[in-house]
Design an enzyme around this catalytic site. Structure first.
Site, PDB file in Angstrom:
ATOM      1  N   LYS A  37       0.808  -1.234   0.000  1.00 58.03           N
ATOM      2  CA  LYS A  37       0.000   0.000   0.000  1.00 58.03           C
ATOM      3  C   LYS A  37       0.830   1.267   0.000  1.00 58.03           C
ATOM      4  CE  LYS A  37      -0.724  -0.125   4.987  1.00 58.03           C
ATOM      5  NZ  LYS A  37      -1.475  -0.859   6.007  1.00 58.03           N
ATOM      6  N   ARG A 130      -7.940  -1.072  16.979  1.00 59.82           N
ATOM      7  CA  ARG A 130      -8.337  -0.745  15.617  1.00 59.82           C
ATOM      8  C   ARG A 130      -9.313  -1.846  15.225  1.00 59.82           C
ATOM      9  NH1 ARG A 130      -4.363   0.340  10.474  1.00 59.82           N
ATOM     10  NH2 ARG A 130      -4.832  -1.846  10.060  1.00 59.82           N
TER      11      ARG A 130
HETATM   12  C1  LIG Z   1      -0.590  -1.647   6.655  1.00 54.59           C
HETATM   13  C2  LIG Z   1      -0.912  -2.937   7.278  1.00 54.59           C
HETATM   14  C3  LIG Z   1       0.124  -3.843   7.567  1.00 54.59           C
HETATM   15  C4  LIG Z   1       1.578  -3.533   7.322  1.00 54.59           C
HETATM   16  O1  LIG Z   1       2.095  -2.742   8.373  1.00 54.59           O
HETATM   17  P1  LIG Z   1       3.652  -2.359   8.446  1.00 54.59           P
HETATM   18  O2  LIG Z   1       3.796  -1.691   9.765  1.00 54.59           O
HETATM   19  O3  LIG Z   1       3.914  -1.447   7.309  1.00 54.59           O
HETATM   20  O4  LIG Z   1       4.428  -3.619   8.360  1.00 54.59           O
HETATM   21  C5  LIG Z   1      -0.243  -5.070   8.096  1.00 54.59           C
HETATM   22  N1  LIG Z   1      -1.537  -5.372   8.357  1.00 54.59           N
HETATM   23  C6  LIG Z   1      -2.547  -4.512   8.121  1.00 54.59           C
HETATM   24  C7  LIG Z   1      -3.940  -4.912   8.456  1.00 54.59           C
HETATM   25  C8  LIG Z   1      -2.271  -3.259   7.581  1.00 54.59           C
HETATM   26  O5  LIG Z   1      -3.274  -2.411   7.337  1.00 54.59           O
END
Ligand SMILES: *Cc1c(COP(=O)(O)O)cnc(C)c1O
Length: 354
Positions: A37, A130
């Site tokens: 992303k 969250r």
């Molecule tokens: C963005 C995201 C991740 C990745 O997180 P990082 O800290 O960049 O490794 C993993 N799981 C979910 C649900 C996310 O939204």
């Protein structure tokens, strides 16, 4: 000369980072979902993850998964689906993270219409607040999901250190495994995926050598910036700079450090203050707040300091630098996660893979 400002992506460094972390996790039986992303799911960049050996590609937006559809690994939708996009989710994501039965029912209906089975990872909230089914409701919720004909309850997962800043440890990840085992025993099946979070779980993995029965991590920041995110430590074995911003100097002059005249407001409505350091050599580079949150840019030349910025101009003090900068010279910056995200989404910033 190359186009400026540009986000430069060193693909080999990204492959190196991915390969290192994929191999590290594999020693503990953990497969990696590479999170795309932060670079908007750009296919040519995501290819580095595939070359580095990730098992899954994961993104929070269906639009980005569509860009990734030609890779033959499974795609994971990270953000809880909107009911309004259920059709697209089933079409473009093999697996989605979920916490609402109403949404999962919509996915079930879409899957039935498309003649598919859709895989779901049930998210459990262990306290970061969250997404996720509250931990005490998880067993019952799994039972509801299992009733749906076109949904496969493929995994269980947790997200930590996102909203609440909760750090993964043996206690909370152990709790996830306990819940998983309770569900498996009660309904007599096995989860394919037990997903123990994001880049914030790496410190525990590296210090402990194991995350128990956790067999999946979803990594973004660790791959792109070589950093774990529980404590923000750089991982020394890999690269922190696969992504850099390059911007061009458009003015270079010696000027005083304190403005001349009555001081009102700056371009953003704040009243600025100044410390008098005498006459300094200043550069203006052609990038600004319209492109990026300039406050977190890290000049690669550590002798440069950022003085300030407006929408389209970034001012640097270059007096102490040992480089001979000229008008037209390029300045490089290292990035943090938020800054990289800004640059990726800015239409004014070119993307160049090197
Ligand atoms: C963005 C995201 C991740 C990745 O997180 P990082 O800290 O960049 O490794 C993993 N799981 C979910 C649900 C996310 O939204």
């Amino acid at each position: 000369m190359s186009i400026c400002p540009r986000l430069e992506i060193n693909k080999q460094k990204l492959v190196d980072n991915t390969k290192y972390l994929v191999d590290l996790a594999k020693k503990d039986g953990i497969e990696i979902a590479g999170v795309t992303k932060v670079f908007c799911g750009e296919k040519d960049i995501a290819e580095a993850y595939v070359l580095g050996g990730v098992k899954y590609l994961a993104d929070s937006r269906v639009e980005n998964l569509i860009k990734l559809q030609d890779f033959d690994c499974e795609k994971v939708l990270l953000r809880l689906p909107m009911i309004s996009e259920a059709d697209k989710v089933v079409k473009y994501a093999d697996i989605s993270l979920n916490s609402e039965i109403k949404t999962i029912a919509a996915l079930d209906k879409a899957a039935s219409e498309q003649g598919k089975k859709h895989k779901v990872i049930m998210m459990v909230d262990l306290g970061d607040l969250r997404e996720g089914v509250w931990k005490t409701d998880a067993v019952k919720y799994a039972g509801e999901i299992l009733k749906l004909d076109n949904i496969v309850l493929y995994g269980i997962g947790v997200n930590l250190t996102c909203y609440g800043g909760v750090i993964p440890n043996e206690s909370n990840l152990g709790e996830l495994v306990n819940i998983a085992e309770e569900i498996e025993a009660k309904y007599d099946f096995k989860f394919e995926i037990i997903s123990g979070g994001n880049s914030s779980s790496l410190d525990l993995l590296m210090s402990n050598g194991t995350l128990g029965k956790i067999n999946n991590l979803r990594l973004g920041e660790a791959l792109v910036l070589g950093r774990e995110t529980a404590y923000g430590k750089d991982l020394e074995e890999i690269h922190q700079d696969p992504f850099q911003l390059v911007a061009e100097i458009i003015e270079l002059k010696d000027k005083p450090t304190v403005p001349i005249g009555e001081i009102g407001m700056d371009a953003f409505g704040n009243k600025p203050t100044f410390v008098d350091k005498g006459i300094r050599a200043r550069a203006i580079v052609a990038v600004g707040r319209q492109d990026v949150n300039v406050d977190n840019l890290i000049p690669v030349d550590s002798k440069l300091s950022i003085i300030g910025a407006s929408s389209d101009h970034l001012m640097l003090d270059i007096t102490d630098s040992e480089h001979d900068y000229e008008v037209g010279s390029e300045i490089r910056f290292n990035l943090d996660y938020g800054t990289l995200l800004n640059l990726s989404t800015s239409q004014y910033v070119a993307k160049k893979i090197v």
